[in-house]
Motif scaffolding. Structure first.
Motif, mmCIF file in Angstrom:
data_model
loop_
_atom_site.group_PDB
_atom_site.id
_atom_site.type_symbol
_atom_site.label_atom_id
_atom_site.label_comp_id
_atom_site.label_asym_id
_atom_site.label_seq_id
_atom_site.Cartn_x
_atom_site.Cartn_y
_atom_site.Cartn_z
ATOM 1 N N ASN A 66 20.591 -30.248 0.260
ATOM 2 C CA ASN A 66 20.882 -29.477 1.747
ATOM 3 C C ASN A 66 21.508 -28.271 1.460
ATOM 4 O OD1 ASN A 66 22.054 -31.793 4.097
ATOM 5 N ND2 ASN A 66 19.493 -31.185 3.384
ATOM 6 N N ILE A 67 21.967 -28.442 0.658
ATOM 7 C CA ILE A 67 23.571 -27.343 -0.404
ATOM 8 C C ILE A 67 22.796 -26.350 -0.978
ATOM 9 C CG2 ILE A 67 25.088 -26.570 -2.316
ATOM 10 C CD1 ILE A 67 26.562 -29.831 -1.629
ATOM 11 N N LYS A 68 21.290 -27.120 -1.444
ATOM 12 C CA LYS A 68 21.391 -26.007 -2.556
ATOM 13 C C LYS A 68 19.527 -25.104 -1.326
ATOM 14 C CE LYS A 68 19.092 -26.476 -6.207
ATOM 15 N NZ LYS A 68 18.523 -27.343 -7.289
ATOM 16 N N ASP A 69 19.599 -25.841 -0.278
ATOM 17 C CA ASP A 69 18.124 -25.324 0.936
ATOM 18 C C ASP A 69 18.762 -24.325 1.183
ATOM 19 O OD1 ASP A 69 15.931 -27.504 -0.522
ATOM 20 O OD2 ASP A 69 16.755 -28.262 1.435
ATOM 21 N N VAL A 70 20.184 -24.204 1.688
ATOM 22 C CA VAL A 70 20.758 -22.750 3.194
ATOM 23 C C VAL A 70 20.910 -21.986 1.858
ATOM 24 C CG1 VAL A 70 21.122 -24.953 4.647
ATOM 25 C CG2 VAL A 70 22.676 -24.158 2.793
ATOM 26 N N ALA A 71 21.348 -22.252 0.027
ATOM 27 C CA ALA A 71 21.512 -21.059 -0.326
ATOM 28 C C ALA A 71 20.576 -19.662 -0.396
ATOM 29 C CB ALA A 71 22.472 -21.457 -1.416
ATOM 30 N N ASP A 72 21.228 -18.384 -1.130
ATOM 31 C CA ASP A 72 20.776 -17.002 -1.317
ATOM 32 C C ASP A 72 20.683 -17.568 -2.657
ATOM 33 O OD1 ASP A 72 23.134 -16.464 -1.877
ATOM 34 O OD2 ASP A 72 22.453 -14.992 -0.714
ATOM 35 N N LYS A 73 19.931 -16.644 -3.476
ATOM 36 C CA LYS A 73 20.250 -16.652 -4.984
ATOM 37 C C LYS A 73 21.260 -16.265 -5.235
ATOM 38 C CE LYS A 73 15.195 -14.867 -5.129
ATOM 39 N NZ LYS A 73 14.157 -13.897 -5.700
ATOM 40 N N ARG A 74 22.134 -15.527 -5.163
ATOM 41 C CA ARG A 74 23.571 -15.053 -5.700
ATOM 42 C C ARG A 74 23.960 -16.055 -5.667
ATOM 43 N NH1 ARG A 74 28.732 -14.513 -3.616
ATOM 44 N NH2 ARG A 74 27.034 -14.319 -1.327
ATOM 45 N N LEU A 75 24.205 -17.343 -4.637
ATOM 46 C CA LEU A 75 25.122 -18.381 -4.709
ATOM 47 C C LEU A 75 24.478 -19.677 -5.219
ATOM 48 C CD1 LEU A 75 25.449 -19.113 -0.700
ATOM 49 C CD2 LEU A 75 27.393 -18.535 -2.228
ATOM 50 N N GLU A 78 25.514 -18.981 -9.385
ATOM 51 C CA GLU A 78 27.009 -19.514 -8.592
ATOM 52 C C GLU A 78 27.608 -20.704 -9.094
ATOM 53 O OE1 GLU A 78 29.151 -17.985 -5.866
ATOM 54 O OE2 GLU A 78 29.467 -15.514 -5.885
ATOM 55 N N MET A 79 26.106 -21.404 -8.240
ATOM 56 C CA MET A 79 26.210 -22.697 -8.490
ATOM 57 C C MET A 79 25.604 -23.482 -9.454
ATOM 58 S SD MET A 79 24.745 -24.399 -4.967
ATOM 59 C CE MET A 79 24.796 -23.090 -4.090
ATOM 60 N N ALA A 80 24.708 -22.982 -10.894
ATOM 61 C CA ALA A 80 24.091 -23.041 -11.643
ATOM 62 C C ALA A 80 25.240 -22.779 -13.299
ATOM 63 C CB ALA A 80 22.897 -22.140 -12.097
ATOM 64 N N GLN A 81 26.377 -21.229 -12.187
ATOM 65 C CA GLN A 81 27.064 -21.167 -13.556
ATOM 66 C C GLN A 81 28.544 -21.830 -13.528
ATOM 67 O OE1 GLN A 81 27.421 -16.657 -12.575
ATOM 68 N NE2 GLN A 81 25.666 -16.127 -14.398
ATOM 69 N N GLY A 82 28.818 -23.052 -12.314
ATOM 70 C CA GLY A 82 29.301 -23.519 -12.032
ATOM 71 C C GLY A 82 30.673 -23.349 -11.272
ATOM 72 N N ARG A 83 30.624 -22.227 -11.068
ATOM 73 C CA ARG A 83 31.417 -21.029 -9.991
ATOM 74 C C ARG A 83 31.879 -21.316 -8.491
ATOM 75 N NH1 ARG A 83 30.928 -14.914 -10.089
ATOM 76 N NH2 ARG A 83 28.760 -15.304 -9.965
ATOM 77 N N LEU A 84 30.453 -21.806 -7.951
ATOM 78 C CA LEU A 84 30.842 -22.958 -7.031
ATOM 79 C C LEU A 84 30.233 -23.977 -7.568
ATOM 80 C CD1 LEU A 84 30.510 -22.322 -3.952
ATOM 81 C CD2 LEU A 84 27.903 -21.640 -4.073
ATOM 82 N N VAL A 85 31.127 -24.972 -6.050
ATOM 83 C CA VAL A 85 30.823 -26.044 -6.414
ATOM 84 C C VAL A 85 31.629 -26.506 -5.530
ATOM 85 C CG1 VAL A 85 31.617 -28.053 -7.766
ATOM 86 C CG2 VAL A 85 31.066 -26.427 -9.276
ATOM 87 N N ILE A 86 30.645 -27.929 -4.600
ATOM 88 C CA ILE A 86 30.798 -28.128 -3.631
ATOM 89 C C ILE A 86 31.424 -29.799 -3.951
ATOM 90 C CG2 ILE A 86 30.008 -29.213 -1.197
ATOM 91 C CD1 ILE A 86 28.808 -26.388 -1.957
ATOM 92 N N ARG A 87 33.135 -30.283 -3.877
ATOM 93 C CA ARG A 87 32.748 -31.096 -3.752
ATOM 94 C C ARG A 87 33.493 -32.319 -2.781
ATOM 95 N NH1 ARG A 87 35.906 -27.752 -7.649
ATOM 96 N NH2 ARG A 87 35.463 -28.577 -9.193
ATOM 97 N N SER A 88 33.416 -31.608 -1.643
ATOM 98 C CA SER A 88 34.329 -32.313 -0.440
ATOM 99 C C SER A 88 33.513 -32.039 1.005
ATOM 100 C CB SER A 88 35.913 -32.023 -0.525
ATOM 101 O OG SER A 88 36.023 -30.555 0.311
ATOM 102 N N VAL A 89 33.790 -32.682 1.858
ATOM 103 C CA VAL A 89 33.388 -32.171 3.417
ATOM 104 C C VAL A 89 33.835 -31.152 3.555
ATOM 105 C CG1 VAL A 89 33.970 -33.637 5.665
ATOM 106 C CG2 VAL A 89 33.106 -34.543 4.127
ATOM 107 N N GLY A 90 34.748 -30.986 3.372
ATOM 108 C CA GLY A 90 35.354 -28.989 4.309
ATOM 109 C C GLY A 90 34.317 -28.369 3.704
ATOM 110 N N GLU A 91 34.711 -28.328 2.007
ATOM 111 C CA GLU A 91 33.396 -27.221 1.393
ATOM 112 C C GLU A 91 32.110 -27.686 1.765
ATOM 113 O OE1 GLU A 91 34.454 -28.014 -2.765
ATOM 114 O OE2 GLU A 91 36.578 -27.496 -2.533
ATOM 115 N N TYR A 92 31.299 -28.227 1.896
ATOM 116 C CA TYR A 92 30.249 -28.295 2.513
ATOM 117 C C TYR A 92 30.256 -27.265 3.895
ATOM 118 C CZ TYR A 92 25.560 -30.597 4.437
ATOM 119 O OH TYR A 92 24.835 -29.984 4.941
ATOM 120 N N CYS A 93 31.212 -28.220 4.375
ATOM 121 C CA CYS A 93 31.163 -27.614 6.286
ATOM 122 C C CYS A 93 31.058 -26.259 5.857
ATOM 123 C CB CYS A 93 31.865 -28.043 6.704
ATOM 124 S SG CYS A 93 31.919 -29.953 7.262
ATOM 125 N N GLU A 94 31.694 -25.133 5.239
ATOM 126 C CA GLU A 94 32.109 -23.911 4.809
ATOM 127 C C GLU A 94 31.227 -23.657 4.452
ATOM 128 O OE1 GLU A 94 34.666 -21.940 6.435
ATOM 129 O OE2 GLU A 94 35.267 -24.112 7.515
#
Length: 117
Positions: A66-75, A78-94
């Motif tokens: 889900n997280i990857k499907d909605v993201a654009d190339k920039r995000l 950031e995920m691949a570089q470890g700068r964007l990590v989603i660890r909680s329900v709140g971070e998922y919602c945001e």
């Protein structure tokens, strides 16, 4: 002459609706009551997944996709570089709210929101 007709842009769902539906979606995925989910609940600690199988996605696989499907190339970068990590329900919602402005069609599909134009 062949040409491609551009579809009208989809209306961006409201932030409140996306947050609510993201929370409901996580409750469905993990099989817990929506009321029991806290925005501080962390994946792997308060929210646990079924054992991994070669034949069926577990809850973490679904959330990760889900997280990857909605993201654009920039995000995604950031995920691949470890700068964007989603660890909680709140971070998922945001993340879903942020991506509803970037890629509303995919957020609508992933969260099964009613499509609006």
């Amino acid at each position: 002459m062949w040409f491609k007709v551009k579809k009208p842009a989809m209306a961006v769902p409201s932030e409140e609706l996306v947050r609510l539906r993201a929370l409901q979606h996580l409750a469905e995925v993990f099989g817990v009551p929506e009321e029991s989910l806290s925005l501080d609940a962390r994946f792997g600690q308060e929210l646990r997944a079924n054992p991994v199988s070669d034949f069926k996605e577990n809850q973490f696989d679904i959330v990760h996709n889900n997280i990857k499907d909605v993201a654009d190339k920039r995000l995604l970068k950031e995920m691949a570089q470890g700068r964007l990590v989603i660890r909680s329900v709140g971070e998922y919602c945001e993340h879903m709210v942020r991506c509803s402005n970037i890629n509303p069609e995919e957020v609508v599909r992933v969260l099964r929101l009613p499509a609006t134009e």
